[in-house]
Scaffold this active site. Structure first.
Site: not given
Length: 118
Positions: A44, A47
């Site tokens: 991600c 993230c």
């Protein structure tokens, strides 16, 4: 592994088992600490972008417990917290959710943290 580099550091604990999750929550409860749990994933982008900032916050607020959970490693735990998007940050007191933030929003994360910790 680069996984550890991205999500560890500062006072952030990488949670890899349900047992260590429960242990951290119980420990925090015992000491009256707030827990910030970051449900994240290595693939991600957002993230990875917010991870260094999260580490920074963990150093700035050592009296809180900062956890990172890899949603792909702990699918059952992530499902039990109803994770729909990564990153999702939960703010817990006594094991109970008091706030939540979905997305890699630095100002909002900082704002919520300050509101809860100060």
């Amino acid at each position: 592994s680069d996984h550890a580099v991205e999500f560890n550091g500062g006072n952030v604990q990488l949670i890899t088992t349900k047992e260590s999750w429960e242990q951290q929550i119980a420990e925090a409860q015992k000491h009256g600490k707030i827990v910030i749990a970051n449900f994240s994933a290595t693939w991600c982008g957002p993230c990875r972008m917010i991870a260094p900032y999260y580490v920074e916050l963990s150093e700035k607020y050592p009296w809180a417990v900062f956890l990172t959970v890899d949603v792909d490693e702990l699918i059952e735990l992530s499902t039990s917290w109803d994770i729909k998007a990564t990153p999702t940050f939960f703010f817990l007191r006594d094991g109970q959710q008091i706030d939540k933030l979905v997305g890699a929003n630095k100002p909002e994360l900082q704002k919520k943290l300050v509101a809860i910790l100060d």
